[in-house]
Design a protein around this motif. Structure first.
Motif, mmCIF file in Angstrom:
data_model
loop_
_atom_site.group_PDB
_atom_site.id
_atom_site.type_symbol
_atom_site.label_atom_id
_atom_site.label_comp_id
_atom_site.label_asym_id
_atom_site.label_seq_id
_atom_site.Cartn_x
_atom_site.Cartn_y
_atom_site.Cartn_z
ATOM 1 N N GLU A 23 -8.162 -29.117 25.044
ATOM 2 C CA GLU A 23 -8.947 -29.580 25.892
ATOM 3 C C GLU A 23 -10.538 -29.213 26.058
ATOM 4 O OE1 GLU A 23 -7.077 -29.641 29.791
ATOM 5 O OE2 GLU A 23 -5.562 -31.084 29.151
ATOM 6 N N TYR A 24 -10.535 -27.809 25.759
ATOM 7 C CA TYR A 24 -11.691 -27.123 25.780
ATOM 8 C C TYR A 24 -12.266 -26.276 24.623
ATOM 9 C CZ TYR A 24 -15.626 -24.166 27.729
ATOM 10 O OH TYR A 24 -16.682 -23.275 27.824
ATOM 11 N N LEU A 25 -13.066 -26.028 24.143
ATOM 12 C CA LEU A 25 -13.345 -25.077 22.903
ATOM 13 C C LEU A 25 -14.691 -24.503 23.402
ATOM 14 C CD1 LEU A 25 -12.531 -26.905 19.701
ATOM 15 C CD2 LEU A 25 -11.524 -24.929 20.694
ATOM 16 N N ASP A 26 -14.964 -23.275 23.603
ATOM 17 C CA ASP A 26 -16.214 -22.421 23.426
ATOM 18 C C ASP A 26 -16.547 -22.264 22.415
ATOM 19 O OD1 ASP A 26 -18.225 -21.015 24.318
ATOM 20 O OD2 ASP A 26 -17.133 -19.259 25.300
ATOM 21 N N ILE A 27 -17.641 -23.164 21.524
ATOM 22 C CA ILE A 27 -17.931 -22.767 20.587
ATOM 23 C C ILE A 27 -19.321 -22.088 20.516
ATOM 24 C CG2 ILE A 27 -16.819 -24.693 19.567
ATOM 25 C CD1 ILE A 27 -19.182 -26.455 19.397
ATOM 26 N N LEU A 28 -20.063 -21.881 21.480
ATOM 27 C CA LEU A 28 -21.310 -21.403 21.680
ATOM 28 C C LEU A 28 -21.351 -19.711 22.200
ATOM 29 C CD1 LEU A 28 -22.938 -24.222 23.738
ATOM 30 C CD2 LEU A 28 -23.086 -23.898 21.292
ATOM 31 N N PRO B 170 -0.716 -23.326 23.652
ATOM 32 C CA PRO B 170 -0.342 -23.126 25.108
ATOM 33 C C PRO B 170 -1.723 -23.435 26.011
ATOM 34 C CG PRO B 170 -0.760 -21.099 23.903
ATOM 35 C CD PRO B 170 -0.655 -22.045 22.884
ATOM 36 N N ASN B 171 -1.455 -23.718 27.058
ATOM 37 C CA ASN B 171 -2.596 -24.242 27.891
ATOM 38 C C ASN B 171 -3.590 -25.316 27.652
ATOM 39 O OD1 ASN B 171 -1.204 -22.763 29.988
ATOM 40 N ND2 ASN B 171 -2.205 -20.982 29.570
ATOM 41 N N ASN B 172 -3.350 -25.931 26.546
ATOM 42 C CA ASN B 172 -4.307 -26.766 25.989
ATOM 43 C C ASN B 172 -5.569 -25.940 25.397
ATOM 44 O OD1 ASN B 172 -2.350 -28.690 26.514
ATOM 45 N ND2 ASN B 172 -3.591 -29.402 28.346
ATOM 46 N N SER B 173 -5.587 -24.892 25.142
ATOM 47 C CA SER B 173 -6.692 -24.119 24.544
ATOM 48 C C SER B 173 -6.249 -23.236 23.470
ATOM 49 C CB SER B 173 -7.433 -23.457 25.745
ATOM 50 O OG SER B 173 -6.431 -22.642 26.259
ATOM 51 N N LEU B 174 -7.208 -22.458 22.857
ATOM 52 C CA LEU B 174 -6.993 -21.577 21.740
ATOM 53 C C LEU B 174 -7.503 -20.097 22.410
ATOM 54 C CD1 LEU B 174 -8.663 -23.499 18.983
ATOM 55 C CD2 LEU B 174 -6.444 -23.313 19.464
ATOM 56 N N SER B 175 -6.792 -19.095 22.002
ATOM 57 C CA SER B 175 -7.082 -17.694 22.325
ATOM 58 C C SER B 175 -8.505 -17.512 21.906
ATOM 59 C CB SER B 175 -5.850 -16.658 22.140
ATOM 60 O OG SER B 175 -5.823 -16.780 20.700
ATOM 61 N N PRO B 176 -9.084 -16.493 22.606
ATOM 62 C CA PRO B 176 -10.341 -15.809 22.282
ATOM 63 C C PRO B 176 -10.464 -14.994 21.126
ATOM 64 C CG PRO B 176 -9.971 -15.559 24.721
ATOM 65 C CD PRO B 176 -8.788 -15.935 24.045
#
Length: 203
Positions: free
Chosen positions: A182-187, A157-163
């Protein structure tokens, strides 16, 4: 297979069952609830097949408590539109779990795979998760997968993964290629389930 279960699969319905060959629930429609311990401590010496099914009822906590599957737990091409409670697939031991090309329309809760052990791989590739409530934070909490978790070519959903999605998951590999991310917060390494990136707490 090819049956419609509109009633409940009650507690202890299959408790202690020992199946020598395949157990086949493919092409079934389950609109009732699968209660806690419905398959409690059952042993499947080959495969548990649940292919092309529609599950619109709830899978309650510990429905598969203590189940051992020496072959594969195959739920490929199945649609889940009900509620997966915490530990719905908890305390399960299987060689491989195949949930490829599944559609998740309902609501899942944290710890869905609580304290389960998969000797091989958990395959989810090609699956469609229609909302964040279908794949919530810590859904894989306390799950150990000896080989890989394969989620390539999935639709999120929304091209992203839940926190905190993979919080508490232990695995040898994680495959996410070709998915619509589309976006991954890996930091972000905030060690809480609902904060930081999807890989917080992954080991």
């Amino acid at each position: 297979s090819y049956s419609h279960i509109s009633g409940e699969i009650r507690k202890n319905a299959f408790v202690g069952l020992n199946v020598v060959s395949n157990f086949d629930m493919s092409n079934t429609v389950i609109s009732g609830n699968i209660h806690s311990l419905a398959f409690g401590s059952a042993i499947f010496n080959e495969n548990f097949l649940w292919i092309d099914a529609i599950v619109s009822g709830t899978i309650q906590p510990d429905a598969f408590f203590g189940v051992t599957i020496f072959g594969k737990f195959d739920m490929s091409h199945t649609t889940f539109s009900g509620v997966l409670h915490p530990s719905a697939f908890g305390k399960l031991v299987a060689h491989n779990v195949n949930m490829t090309y599944t559609t998740w329309k309902g609501t899942s809760h944290v710890f869905g795979w609580n304290s389960s052990f998969i000797r091989g791989s958990l395959l989810l590739y090609g699956s469609v998760f229609e909302s964040y409530v279908a794949l919530p934070p810590a859904f894989f909490q306390n799950l150990f997968v000896e080989e890989i978790v394969d989620m390539h070519n999935c639709s999120f959903p929304n091209n992203s993964l839940s926190p905190g999605l993979f919080f508490g998951l232990s695995t040898s590999g994680l495959q996410l290629s070709e998915s619509n991310i589309e976006y991954l917060d890996i930091l972000s390494y905030n060690q809480t389930v609902n904060a930081g990136g999807p890989f917080v707490g992954l080991s």
